[in-house]
Design an enzyme around this catalytic site. Sequence first.
Site, mmCIF file in Angstrom:
data_model
loop_
_atom_site.group_PDB
_atom_site.id
_atom_site.type_symbol
_atom_site.label_atom_id
_atom_site.label_comp_id
_atom_site.label_asym_id
_atom_site.label_seq_id
_atom_site.Cartn_x
_atom_site.Cartn_y
_atom_site.Cartn_z
ATOM 1 N N LYS A 61 1.174 56.323 -24.654
ATOM 2 C CA LYS A 61 1.192 57.298 -25.746
ATOM 3 C C LYS A 61 2.497 58.107 -25.743
ATOM 4 C CE LYS A 61 -3.873 57.707 -25.950
ATOM 5 N NZ LYS A 61 -4.996 58.682 -25.990
ATOM 6 N N TYR A 88 -7.695 54.369 -34.928
ATOM 7 C CA TYR A 88 -8.719 55.333 -34.499
ATOM 8 C C TYR A 88 -9.824 55.518 -35.538
ATOM 9 C CZ TYR A 88 -6.107 56.646 -30.283
ATOM 10 O OH TYR A 88 -5.486 56.638 -29.050
ATOM 11 N N ASN A 129 -3.256 62.294 -23.027
ATOM 12 C CA ASN A 129 -3.750 61.668 -21.798
ATOM 13 C C ASN A 129 -3.080 60.324 -21.506
ATOM 14 O OD1 ASN A 129 -4.926 60.174 -23.777
ATOM 15 N ND2 ASN A 129 -7.035 60.696 -23.262
ATOM 16 N N GLU A 152 -7.881 45.832 -32.327
ATOM 17 C CA GLU A 152 -6.691 46.638 -32.052
ATOM 18 C C GLU A 152 -5.452 45.756 -31.812
ATOM 19 O OE1 GLU A 152 -9.409 50.140 -29.965
ATOM 20 O OE2 GLU A 152 -7.960 49.046 -28.747
ATOM 21 N N HIS A 163 -3.841 54.509 -23.750
ATOM 22 C CA HIS A 163 -5.017 53.991 -24.457
ATOM 23 C C HIS A 163 -5.325 52.600 -23.947
ATOM 24 C CE1 HIS A 163 -7.695 52.619 -27.678
ATOM 25 N NE2 HIS A 163 -7.006 51.491 -27.616
HETATM 26 P P1 IDP Z 1 -10.451 57.018 -24.604
HETATM 27 O O1 IDP Z 1 -8.987 57.080 -24.977
HETATM 28 O O2 IDP Z 1 -10.670 57.389 -23.160
HETATM 29 O O3 IDP Z 1 -11.106 55.719 -24.987
HETATM 30 P P2 IDP Z 1 -11.814 58.197 -26.893
HETATM 31 O O4 IDP Z 1 -13.122 58.894 -26.812
HETATM 32 O O5 IDP Z 1 -11.787 56.836 -27.512
HETATM 33 O O6 IDP Z 1 -11.173 58.180 -25.422
HETATM 34 O O7 IDP Z 1 -10.839 59.146 -27.699
HETATM 35 C C1 IDP Z 1 -9.602 58.677 -28.189
HETATM 36 C C2 IDP Z 1 -8.529 59.689 -27.880
HETATM 37 O O8 IDP Z 1 -8.781 60.883 -28.632
HETATM 38 C C3 IDP Z 1 -8.499 60.167 -26.415
HETATM 39 O O9 IDP Z 1 -7.792 59.297 -25.567
HETATM 40 C C4 IDP Z 1 -7.826 61.506 -26.554
HETATM 41 O O10 IDP Z 1 -6.415 61.362 -26.720
HETATM 42 C C5 IDP Z 1 -8.421 62.015 -27.852
HETATM 43 N N1 IDP Z 1 -9.658 62.790 -27.649
HETATM 44 C C6 IDP Z 1 -10.910 62.321 -27.510
HETATM 45 N N2 IDP Z 1 -11.804 63.287 -27.379
HETATM 46 C C7 IDP Z 1 -11.108 64.434 -27.439
HETATM 47 C C8 IDP Z 1 -11.479 65.810 -27.375
HETATM 48 O O11 IDP Z 1 -12.662 66.174 -27.255
HETATM 49 N N3 IDP Z 1 -10.470 66.711 -27.457
HETATM 50 C C9 IDP Z 1 -9.169 66.338 -27.597
HETATM 51 N N4 IDP Z 1 -8.777 65.050 -27.684
HETATM 52 C C10 IDP Z 1 -9.731 64.117 -27.607
HETATM 53 MG MG MG Z 2 -11.365 54.916 -26.908
#
Ligand code: IDP
Ligand code: MG
Length: 158
Positions: free
Chosen positions: A11, A51, A114, A128, A117
């Site tokens: 990212k 997304y 974070n 994807e 992905h």
């Molecule tokens: P993942 O990346 O671990 O699969 P997902 O639930 O698919 O997590 O969410 C996609 C992305 O959206 C996350 O990696 C993060 O960058 C962001 N995200 C998800 N939930 C939150 C939240 O509650 N607050 C802020 N960002 C979030």
């Molecule tokens: Mg995800």
Amino acid sequence: MAVQRTLVLLKPDAVQRGLVGTILARFEAKGLKLVALKLRKFAPATFETHYEPHKGKPFYPGLVKYMSSAPVVALALEGVDAIEVVRGLMGATNARKAAPGTIRGDLGMSFSNNLVHGSDSPESAARELAIFFADSAEVLDWSPVATPWIYNVAEELS
Ligand code: IDP
Ligand code: MG
């Protein structure tokens, strides 16, 4: 056990923080095979599609903005059970809570920024990969010389 391909995105925070090499090295060292790689600043529309399953959630608009704000590295990785293996290496979504030893747990402090992905199922991976590597010629079939040392070929690859 199945050989799978999965989409990984490094990212914008990973690129901006100079962690592309560090993160890529972890996937390589694990034994995952790199089958595609590109660096690009993708349009917001790309992430709206990517997304789509999160559309309507409060973090969705900010997520699309963050992902399209700077360059991203897109990878396709291949290996036995690669989807689950990559998810394990990534760690929990909230990097503050991700276990030490994982990419997010060792390198990040944010829930949203974070670093990485990874596709979460075979269906997501297929969807994807088609977004980021629409041209199938960008995804290579090749045979690393180390494969018979990474796996027990008779048990795991036949
Ligand atoms: P993942 O990346 O671990 O699969 P997902 O639930 O698919 O997590 O969410 C996609 C992305 O959206 C996350 O990696 C993060 O960058 C962001 N995200 C998800 N939930 C939150 C939240 O509650 N607050 C802020 N960002 C979030
Ligand atoms: Mg995800």
